[in-house]
Scaffold this active site. Structure first.
Site, mmCIF file in Angstrom:
data_model
loop_
_atom_site.group_PDB
_atom_site.id
_atom_site.type_symbol
_atom_site.label_atom_id
_atom_site.label_comp_id
_atom_site.label_asym_id
_atom_site.label_seq_id
_atom_site.Cartn_x
_atom_site.Cartn_y
_atom_site.Cartn_z
ATOM 1 C CB SER A 82 -1.784 0.363 8.486
ATOM 2 O OG SER A 82 -1.778 -0.485 9.429
ATOM 3 C CG ASP A 83 -3.904 -5.311 5.121
ATOM 4 O OD1 ASP A 83 -4.663 -4.845 4.437
ATOM 5 O OD2 ASP A 83 -3.947 -6.615 5.598
ATOM 6 C CD GLN A 84 -7.072 -4.726 12.441
ATOM 7 O OE1 GLN A 84 -8.263 -4.800 12.195
ATOM 8 N NE2 GLN A 84 -6.854 -4.176 13.620
ATOM 9 C CE LYS A 119 -3.900 -2.176 2.382
ATOM 10 N NZ LYS A 119 -4.785 -2.262 3.525
ATOM 11 N N GLY A 135 -0.355 -4.684 10.386
ATOM 12 C CA GLY A 135 1.012 -4.610 9.635
ATOM 13 C C GLY A 135 1.058 -3.241 9.557
#
Length: 202
Positions: A72-74, A56, A109
């Site tokens: 960010s990623d979740q 991203k 992340g």
């Protein structure tokens, strides 16, 4: 470059992440990254969120060549399986029913990319949610009232979702909402952008 000279970009259109970043009081822009979020075969949840956070940030790098970019990623994990965003009432009820009386692991992340130098700071912040044993009526009432259809795990911990929990386990509660601010503050400070002004040297 000084704090005032750097552009900060959040590579996300998530209102939750935007609201979290606003807490730091730093000016920033948002930009939608065009990233395929499909998990790869055999990829662990932690590896997936690390890869997607990096992707991203990299996806918007060309549009902001001098910026610091936050990706960010979740994901949520139960019994080794990734819980995606439910999307509708029935799936939200099913996710919460499966989580009742159990614990769900969250992996968030984070990537801070210096678009000018290419340097990246990366981390995966873990968090664990221990659910109360929930009755069907409680689950239905919660889902009707908060409609958490766009939230991994089918709850909003910053809202009424707190009533679903027995306890929370982790170092950074903002990681559960989608952007680990404690870790991000450290990264920004290392890049020369302290969130709080340093005291003058004596």
């Amino acid at each position: 470059m000084t704090r005032a000279a750097r552009t900060l970009v959040l590579a996300s259109t998530s209102p939750f992440r935007r609201e979290l970043l606003e807490r730091l009081g730093l000016p920033f822009s948002t930009c939608a990254p065009d990233v395929d979020e499909t998990p790869r075969p055999g990829e662990s949840p932690a590896a997936m969120v690390a890869r997607l956070a990096r992707a991203k940030a990299e996806a918007v790098r060309d549009r902001f060549p001098g910026a610091l970019i936050i990706g960010s990623d979740q994901c949520a994990e139960l019994d080794g399986k990734i819980l995606g965003k439910p999307g509708n009432h029935e799936r939200a009820v099913a996710q919460l029913s499966a989580a009742s009386g159990r614990s769900v692991a969250f992996h968030t992340g984070l990537c801070l990319l210096d678009a000018e130098s290419g340097e990246r700071q990366e981390a995966v912040e873990p968090f664990r949610v221990h659910f109360r044993t929930l009755g069907r009526e409680e689950i239905e009432d919660y889902v009707h009232r908060e409609q958490p259809y766009g939230c991994a795990g089918s709850f909003k911990s910053e809202g009424l979702g707190i009533a679903l929990f027995e306890r929370l386990e982790g170092d950074d509660p903002t990681a559960l909402i989608g952007l680990p601010l404690i870790r991000l503050c450290r990264m920004l400070t290392r890049t020369g952008i302290p969130v709080l002004s340093r005291p003058a040297a004596e």
